[in-house]
Motif scaffolding. Structure first.
Motif, PDB file in Angstrom:
ATOM      1  N   GLY A  53     -42.325 -40.090  10.142  1.00 37.42           N
ATOM      2  CA  GLY A  53     -42.029 -39.703   8.536  1.00 37.42           C
ATOM      3  C   GLY A  53     -40.819 -38.836   8.390  1.00 37.42           C
ATOM      4  N   ILE A  54     -40.039 -39.007   9.721  1.00 34.95           N
ATOM      5  CA  ILE A  54     -38.704 -38.314   9.711  1.00 34.95           C
ATOM      6  C   ILE A  54     -37.517 -39.523   9.571  1.00 34.95           C
ATOM      7  CG2 ILE A  54     -37.050 -36.845  11.099  1.00 34.95           C
ATOM      8  CD1 ILE A  54     -39.774 -35.741  12.624  1.00 34.95           C
ATOM      9  N   MET A  55     -36.628 -39.123   8.526  1.00 31.61           N
ATOM     10  CA  MET A  55     -35.649 -40.062   8.274  1.00 31.61           C
ATOM     11  C   MET A  55     -34.663 -39.747   9.126  1.00 31.61           C
ATOM     12  SD  MET A  55     -35.163 -39.883   4.058  1.00 31.61           S
ATOM     13  CE  MET A  55     -33.967 -40.943   3.976  1.00 31.61           C
ATOM     14  N   TYR A  56     -33.812 -40.827   9.314  1.00 37.51           N
ATOM     15  CA  TYR A  56     -32.566 -40.643  10.415  1.00 37.51           C
ATOM     16  C   TYR A  56     -31.410 -41.264   9.946  1.00 37.51           C
ATOM     17  CZ  TYR A  56     -30.542 -40.723  15.186  1.00 37.51           C
ATOM     18  OH  TYR A  56     -29.920 -40.575  16.297  1.00 37.51           O
ATOM     19  N   TYR A  57     -30.321 -40.481  10.078  1.00 40.85           N
ATOM     20  CA  TYR A  57     -29.017 -40.778   9.841  1.00 40.85           C
ATOM     21  C   TYR A  57     -28.057 -40.832  10.751  1.00 40.85           C
ATOM     22  CZ  TYR A  57     -29.955 -40.556   4.390  1.00 40.85           C
ATOM     23  OH  TYR A  57     -30.310 -40.933   3.396  1.00 40.85           O
ATOM     24  N   PRO A  58     -27.680 -42.121  11.144  1.00 40.23           N
ATOM     25  CA  PRO A  58     -26.547 -41.983  12.382  1.00 40.23           C
ATOM     26  C   PRO A  58     -25.155 -41.571  11.789  1.00 40.23           C
ATOM     27  CG  PRO A  58     -26.930 -44.376  11.567  1.00 40.23           C
ATOM     28  CD  PRO A  58     -27.967 -43.482  10.745  1.00 40.23           C
ATOM     29  N   ASP A  71     -13.596 -36.179  13.933  1.00 46.51           N
ATOM     30  CA  ASP A  71     -13.963 -35.171  13.429  1.00 46.51           C
ATOM     31  C   ASP A  71     -14.133 -35.087  11.658  1.00 46.51           C
ATOM     32  OD1 ASP A  71     -14.522 -34.403  16.024  1.00 46.51           O
ATOM     33  OD2 ASP A  71     -12.975 -33.106  16.403  1.00 46.51           O
ATOM     34  N   ILE A  72     -12.724 -35.484  11.316  1.00 48.41           N
ATOM     35  CA  ILE A  72     -12.551 -35.401   9.800  1.00 48.41           C
ATOM     36  C   ILE A  72     -13.551 -36.401   9.155  1.00 48.41           C
ATOM     37  CG2 ILE A  72     -11.249 -36.138   8.124  1.00 48.41           C
ATOM     38  CD1 ILE A  72      -8.880 -35.053   9.546  1.00 48.41           C
ATOM     39  N   ILE A  76     -16.561 -35.519   6.496  1.00 45.88           N
ATOM     40  CA  ILE A  76     -16.938 -36.134   5.101  1.00 45.88           C
ATOM     41  C   ILE A  76     -18.065 -36.700   5.124  1.00 45.88           C
ATOM     42  CG2 ILE A  76     -15.765 -37.851   3.769  1.00 45.88           C
ATOM     43  CD1 ILE A  76     -12.837 -37.468   4.966  1.00 45.88           C
ATOM     44  N   GLN A  77     -18.575 -37.496   6.231  1.00 46.32           N
ATOM     45  CA  GLN A  77     -19.785 -38.187   5.916  1.00 46.32           C
ATOM     46  C   GLN A  77     -20.961 -37.224   5.840  1.00 46.32           C
ATOM     47  OE1 GLN A  77     -20.073 -41.336   8.721  1.00 46.32           O
ATOM     48  NE2 GLN A  77     -22.474 -41.673   8.560  1.00 46.32           N
ATOM     49  N   LEU A  78     -20.833 -36.121   6.492  1.00 41.55           N
ATOM     50  CA  LEU A  78     -21.794 -34.944   6.111  1.00 41.55           C
ATOM     51  C   LEU A  78     -21.841 -34.498   4.889  1.00 41.55           C
ATOM     52  CD1 LEU A  78     -21.747 -33.102   9.762  1.00 41.55           C
ATOM     53  CD2 LEU A  78     -23.476 -34.667   8.957  1.00 41.55           C
ATOM     54  N   PHE A  79     -20.755 -34.287   4.330  1.00 39.49           N
ATOM     55  CA  PHE A  79     -20.414 -33.782   3.090  1.00 39.49           C
ATOM     56  C   PHE A  79     -21.116 -34.704   2.082  1.00 39.49           C
ATOM     57  CE2 PHE A  79     -18.137 -33.778  -0.931  1.00 39.49           C
ATOM     58  CZ  PHE A  79     -18.333 -32.591  -1.461  1.00 39.49           C
ATOM     59  N   PHE A  80     -20.827 -35.865   2.043  1.00 38.20           N
ATOM     60  CA  PHE A  80     -21.381 -36.787   0.994  1.00 38.20           C
ATOM     61  C   PHE A  80     -22.970 -36.957   1.305  1.00 38.20           C
ATOM     62  CE2 PHE A  80     -17.037 -38.178   0.387  1.00 38.20           C
ATOM     63  CZ  PHE A  80     -16.970 -38.028  -0.949  1.00 38.20           C
ATOM     64  N   LEU A  81     -23.522 -36.712   2.560  1.00 41.09           N
ATOM     65  CA  LEU A  81     -24.832 -36.942   2.759  1.00 41.09           C
ATOM     66  C   LEU A  81     -25.763 -35.758   2.214  1.00 41.09           C
ATOM     67  CD1 LEU A  81     -27.533 -37.909   4.414  1.00 41.09           C
ATOM     68  CD2 LEU A  81     -26.711 -36.597   6.489  1.00 41.09           C
ATOM     69  N   PHE A  82     -24.917 -34.475   2.387  1.00 35.28           N
ATOM     70  CA  PHE A  82     -25.652 -33.545   1.689  1.00 35.28           C
ATOM     71  C   PHE A  82     -25.740 -33.460  -0.082  1.00 35.28           C
ATOM     72  CE2 PHE A  82     -24.285 -31.058   5.822  1.00 35.28           C
ATOM     73  CZ  PHE A  82     -25.146 -31.510   6.281  1.00 35.28           C
ATOM     74  N   LYS A  83     -24.696 -33.742  -0.479  1.00 34.91           N
ATOM     75  CA  LYS A  83     -24.224 -34.173  -1.736  1.00 34.91           C
ATOM     76  C   LYS A  83     -25.673 -35.233  -2.211  1.00 34.91           C
ATOM     77  CE  LYS A  83     -21.128 -31.594  -3.573  1.00 34.91           C
ATOM     78  NZ  LYS A  83     -21.450 -30.578  -4.610  1.00 34.91           N
ATOM     79  N   LEU A  84     -25.801 -36.285  -1.569  1.00 35.05           N
ATOM     80  CA  LEU A  84     -26.722 -37.292  -1.859  1.00 35.05           C
ATOM     81  C   LEU A  84     -28.225 -36.918  -1.771  1.00 35.05           C
ATOM     82  CD1 LEU A  84     -27.413 -40.210  -2.584  1.00 35.05           C
ATOM     83  CD2 LEU A  84     -27.488 -40.630  -0.169  1.00 35.05           C
ATOM     84  N   ILE A  98     -22.872 -27.619  14.903  1.00 28.99           N
ATOM     85  CA  ILE A  98     -22.658 -26.248  14.135  1.00 28.99           C
ATOM     86  C   ILE A  98     -21.407 -26.169  13.405  1.00 28.99           C
ATOM     87  CG2 ILE A  98     -22.177 -23.785  14.544  1.00 28.99           C
ATOM     88  CD1 ILE A  98     -24.373 -24.050  16.967  1.00 28.99           C
ATOM     89  N   ILE A  99     -20.229 -26.314  13.888  1.00 25.87           N
ATOM     90  CA  ILE A  99     -18.949 -26.391  13.424  1.00 25.87           C
ATOM     91  C   ILE A  99     -18.837 -27.326  12.177  1.00 25.87           C
ATOM     92  CG2 ILE A  99     -16.628 -27.018  13.516  1.00 25.87           C
ATOM     93  CD1 ILE A  99     -16.917 -26.103  16.381  1.00 25.87           C
ATOM     94  N   TYR A 100     -19.347 -28.702  12.251  1.00 27.92           N
ATOM     95  CA  TYR A 100     -18.872 -29.519  11.105  1.00 27.92           C
ATOM     96  C   TYR A 100     -20.238 -29.556  10.233  1.00 27.92           C
ATOM     97  CZ  TYR A 100     -15.135 -31.062  13.867  1.00 27.92           C
ATOM     98  OH  TYR A 100     -13.788 -30.626  14.719  1.00 27.92           O
ATOM     99  N   GLY A 101     -21.456 -29.377  10.713  1.00 33.57           N
ATOM    100  CA  GLY A 101     -22.693 -29.274   9.771  1.00 33.57           C
ATOM    101  C   GLY A 101     -22.450 -27.965   9.119  1.00 33.57           C
TER     102      GLY A 101
END
Length: 386
Positions: A53-58, A71-72, A76-84, A98-101
């Motif tokens: 029951g845990i979703m997974y995003y590669p 790294d950029i 960006i991908q993490l930013f849009f994931l969090f916004k979504l 830790i850095i990019y998250g």
């Protein structure tokens, strides 16, 4: 209408989600959270987590080195994931996540951001000019990103002191000291030691784990005690400080190292070895040591951050100086000469694992720090059975 409770875990290695964070993710599921795991692509890990029951995003996360393009792209991908997904909590561990998250979570206005330092790793190593340059850049980015975290978890007091002294964290209220990632003391149940003396090291095959010191001590001991087995479990890593395949092959060909490869389940390797050895230079809190302790094995480790906390010298094993092959040799020889001490110290290891490193107790401390009500599922100290 209340928002759905949601937490996102970010990891640099997919396997670590199962090996180190599964119990914690399950605790959030129990409390009604939607749990999302983020890590590099792994079809197998995704399938296993989805089944729970845990979703997974590669994501395109490369654990070692600095690559501006990757790294950029990751940021960006993490930013849009969090916004979504609009999570309430983002929880990152190991340096790159830790850095990019943390940065992307702050940019996306995530309400609660947490980071867990599981060791200083490559960013704090000084093995060569390249590592010093990359480390210097990485440490500055890390320092900046950590300032956006609500709280930072540390697995040993040495790492906490380093980060406080260098002003990587703003004040004492943001730092939380925990006993590593914990260990499932039921899964890693007590096993009587084998009748003959043998040794085991489980680690990524990199210099910082003390793999070469272990091999050298084994080589010396094998000449005097040819009937003793020196087992090694691990794999060649992408880390710049990795042991080369040729060197590993030379150890096995010479007959003083019994290489068991990379094992998904290390319990049989621990069960069939009498003493656990980890001559590491630095750790968060070494999970392999906790597993060996839970299964009732004495431990020989170094006087290094994260390692020294797992051993009470003379009680459940021995602590030796970092990179001191002779001291390592002497500690290992002690168990060859006094094999009756193995079950006694092994039971002490098991007792210490239950008292201090039970994964349920560790997770309770994390949940309390985050502000999530813990359950009362911990195994009590009286449940220790050999």
């Amino acid at each position: 209408m209340a928002h759905e409770k949601k937490i996102i875990f970010i990891a640099s290695a997919p396997e670590s989600l199962l090996n180190f964070r599964l119990h914690l993710m399950k605790e959030f599921l129990k409390r009604g959270y939607s749990v999302i795991a983020v890590a590099p692509f792994s079809n197998q890990i995704q399938y296993q987590l989805n089944a729970l029951g845990i979703m997974y995003y590669p994501v395109p996360l490369k654990r070692n080195g600095l690559n501006v393009f990757y790294d950029i792209r990751l940021l960006i991908q993490l930013f849009f994931l969090f916004k979504l997904e609009k999570p309430q909590i983002v929880f990152s561990y190991t340096m790159k996540p830790i850095i990019y998250g943390t940065l992307s979570a702050w940019m996306a206005s995530v309400p609660e951001i947490y980071a867990m330092i599981t060791g200083t790793g490559y960013l704090f190593s000084n093995n060569n000019l390249k590592s010093q340059l990359i480390g210097s850049i990485g440490r500055q980015i890390l320092k900046w990103s950590l300032h956006f975290a609500n709280k930072v978890f540390f697995q040993n007091p040495d790492n906490l002191k380093i980060f406080k002294d260098r002003n990587y964290i703003r004040d004492n209220q943001e730092a939380v000291l925990i006993n590593g990632s914990g260990v499932d003391i039921q899964y890693y149940s007590y096993q009587p030691p084998p009748p003959s003396v043998s040794f085991l090291l489980i680690a990524r095959l990199i210099l910082d784990k003390g793999v070469r010191e272990y091999a050298e001590a084994a080589k010396m001991l094998k000449k005097k005690y040819p009937y003793i087995d020196f087992n090694l479990v691990g794999w060649i890593d992408s880390n710049p400080n990795a042991i080369k395949q040729e060197e590993l092959l030379s150890w096995t060909k010479a007959g003083y190292i019994n290489y068991l490869g990379k094992l998904v389940d290390v319990r049989d390797a621990i069960k069939n070895s009498a003493v656990y050895v980890l001559p590491s230079y630095s750790e968060g809190t070494p999970r392999s040591t906790l597993e060996a302790m839970a299964m009732g094995r004495p431990v020989i480790t170094t006087d290094a951050p994260g390692c020294r906390e797992t051993v009470i010298h003379g009680y459940n094993g021995f602590i030796v100086p970092i990179k001191d092959i002779n001291a390592l040799y002497n500690a290992m020889e002690y168990f060859i000469q006094y094999p009756n001490e193995i079950p006694n110290m092994g039971k002490s290891s098991r007792s210490l694992a239950i008292k201090k490193y039970d994964v349920n107790k560790v997770n309770e401390s994390i949940l309390r720090a985050i502000g999530v009500a813990p359950s009362s599922t911990s195994i009590k100290e009286g449940d220790f059975v050999c």
